[in-house]
Design an enzyme around this catalytic site. Structure first.
Site, short mmCIF file in Angstrom:
data_model
loop_
_atom_site.label_atom_id
_atom_site.label_comp_id
_atom_site.label_asym_id
_atom_site.label_seq_id
_atom_site.Cartn_x
_atom_site.Cartn_y
_atom_site.Cartn_z
N ARG A 64 20.06 26.78 -9.12
CA ARG A 64 20.95 26.37 -8.05
C ARG A 64 20.19 25.48 -7.08
O ARG A 64 19.00 25.68 -6.83
CB ARG A 64 21.54 27.58 -7.30
CG ARG A 64 22.64 28.30 -8.05
CD ARG A 64 23.87 27.40 -8.21
NE ARG A 64 24.96 28.05 -8.90
CZ ARG A 64 25.16 28.01 -10.21
NH1 ARG A 64 24.29 27.39 -10.99
NH2 ARG A 64 26.22 28.58 -10.75
N ASP A 79 8.79 37.40 -11.88
CA ASP A 79 10.15 37.85 -11.57
C ASP A 79 10.07 39.20 -10.88
O ASP A 79 9.75 40.21 -11.52
CB ASP A 79 10.98 37.96 -12.84
CG ASP A 79 12.46 38.15 -12.55
OD1 ASP A 79 12.79 38.75 -11.51
OD2 ASP A 79 13.30 37.70 -13.36
N ASP A 82 18.79 19.41 -12.20
CA ASP A 82 20.17 19.39 -12.71
C ASP A 82 21.14 19.87 -11.65
O ASP A 82 22.35 19.75 -11.84
CB ASP A 82 20.26 20.29 -13.96
CG ASP A 82 21.63 20.23 -14.60
OD1 ASP A 82 22.10 19.11 -14.88
OD2 ASP A 82 22.25 21.29 -14.81
N HIS A 136 24.54 18.54 -13.13
CA HIS A 136 24.84 19.95 -13.37
C HIS A 136 25.38 20.17 -14.79
O HIS A 136 26.45 20.74 -15.00
CB HIS A 136 25.86 20.46 -12.34
CG HIS A 136 25.76 21.95 -12.11
ND1 HIS A 136 25.93 22.53 -10.87
CD2 HIS A 136 25.53 22.98 -12.95
CE1 HIS A 136 25.81 23.84 -10.97
NE2 HIS A 136 25.57 24.14 -12.24
N ILE A 153 17.89 33.54 -19.73
CA ILE A 153 17.55 32.12 -19.91
C ILE A 153 16.04 31.93 -19.91
O ILE A 153 15.50 31.19 -20.73
CB ILE A 153 18.21 31.27 -18.81
CG1 ILE A 153 19.74 31.28 -18.98
CG2 ILE A 153 17.69 29.83 -18.86
CD1 ILE A 153 20.50 30.61 -17.84
N GLU A 209 26.78 18.95 -4.15
CA GLU A 209 27.08 18.21 -5.38
C GLU A 209 28.47 17.58 -5.30
O GLU A 209 29.43 18.28 -4.99
CB GLU A 209 26.99 19.15 -6.59
CG GLU A 209 25.61 19.74 -6.79
CD GLU A 209 25.54 20.73 -7.95
OE1 GLU A 209 26.60 21.00 -8.58
OE2 GLU A 209 24.44 21.22 -8.25
#
Length: 334
Positions: A236, A173, A260, A284, A154, A265
């Site tokens: 997340r 990363d 998001d 989400h 992504i 949630e």
């Protein structure tokens, strides 16, 4: 009647059609996840259980699934699945790795553009009688810097799309190795995470929720960001300390945020982020574009059928890698 395949959450129609045409008995109830007892009863003799992100696949549930051969995850996040429990029982898990990457990448760019050019706010103002050209002019994104925390599939797709729009792209990363050439090919400049936070005009998060990433973005991380910068989270909720973020937004330590995902949630009515004008919240849906839902559903349907027919899916989750990450985190905290 014995059920072969139980689907406890919403699934795209393309995947459902494939399962219904397979000859196996299929039970589809997108609300089944919300009733643990009904779920146990429905799936007691099932060969496969398919879930999204709300079903709690834990030891207590797995103990009731006497004939289970495969757990299918409609998505990539694994924080609702106890992989220690699945591994100890020899139950493999398949996830839809990369199937929604385009959808999430496009959401991130939509967020960047929304933050830069407040078109909807301008439209609302005009409909109320306003015509404030100075207030709603916004800023260009060309020449601004997008910082990626996490550069998997992504992250790479987001970087490619961002560069096409004229953004500079930097990223961090720790899982990248010296042999990973993709960031260089993509044109992502690798930097330490602290530098990404300091330099970026937009910080976008693309990491799994693990002990090492919980509260990754906390008060200290937010303090490194520019007061004109924005945070975007499609990974997340637990990756962001929401209390620290609410404080940073309320005191304009950063310009704003688009989230998001949240730790819980949906959020409760008193959640502090709900009442901040510089925080955009969506339910989400970053990876839930229609095409992505069908792509994900088809992939999981096909791989679940492969597994219950005796094959081995290439989309099986690498449980050992995940458990090693947990072990490293526990050692670091001891």
């Amino acid at each position: 009647m014995q059920l072969d395949i139980v689907i406890a959450e919403a699934m795209g129609p393309a995947g459902l059609d494939l399962l219904n045409q397979s000859g196996y008995s299929v039970h589809y109830d997108p609300s089944l996840w919300s009733d643990a007892q009904q779920l146990k009863e429905a799936a007691a003799e099932a060969k496969a259980l398919i879930v999204r992100n709300q079903t709690k696949v834990n030891g207590a549930l797995l103990d009731e699934l006497r004939d289970i051969r495969i757990i299918g995850r409609l998505g990539v996040g694994l924080d609702n699945i106890d992989l220690t429990a699945t591994a100890s029982r020899g139950t493999p898990v398949v996830s839809a790795k990369n199937a929604n990457a385009v959808s999430v990448a496009e959401y991130v760019l939509a967020a960047v553009l929304t933050l830069s050019r407040p078109i909807l706010a301008a439209s609302s103002d005009v409909k109320l009688g306003g015509w404030d050209r100075k207030r709603f002019g916004g800023t260009e994104i060309q020449g601004k810097t997008l910082g990626l925390i996490g550069i998997g599939e992504i992250g790479h797709r987001t970087g490619i799309k961002a560069k096409a729009l004229g953004l500079n792209v930097i990223g961090s990363d720790p899982r990248l190795t010296p042999n990973d050439i993709a960031p260089g090919v993509t044109g992502i400049t690798l930097l330490p995470q602290e530098e990404v936070l300091r330099q970026a005009d937009f910080v976008s998060l693309h990491v799994p929720l693990l002990p090492s990433t919980r509260n990754l973005i906390d008060q200290a991380a937010l303090a490194r960001m520019k007061d004109t910068a924005y945070l975007i989270n499609t990974s997340r909720g637990g990756v962001v300390n929401e209390g620290d973020l609410a404080d940073a937004l309320a005191h304009h330590k950063i310009a704003g945020a688009v989230l998001d995902v949240l730790d819980a949630e949906p959020p409760g009515a008193e959640h502090p982020l709900l009442h901040l004008p510089n925080c955009i919240l969506t339910p989400h849906v970053a990876g839930a574009a229609e095409e992505a839902l069908n792509r994900t559903a088809l992939l999981i349907a096909a791989e679940v059928l492969r597994e219950i027919q005796g094959g081995t899916s290439k989309y099986r989750v690498d449980v050992n890698s995940y458990l090693n990450e947990l072990e490293r985190a526990e050692l670091a905290q001891s």
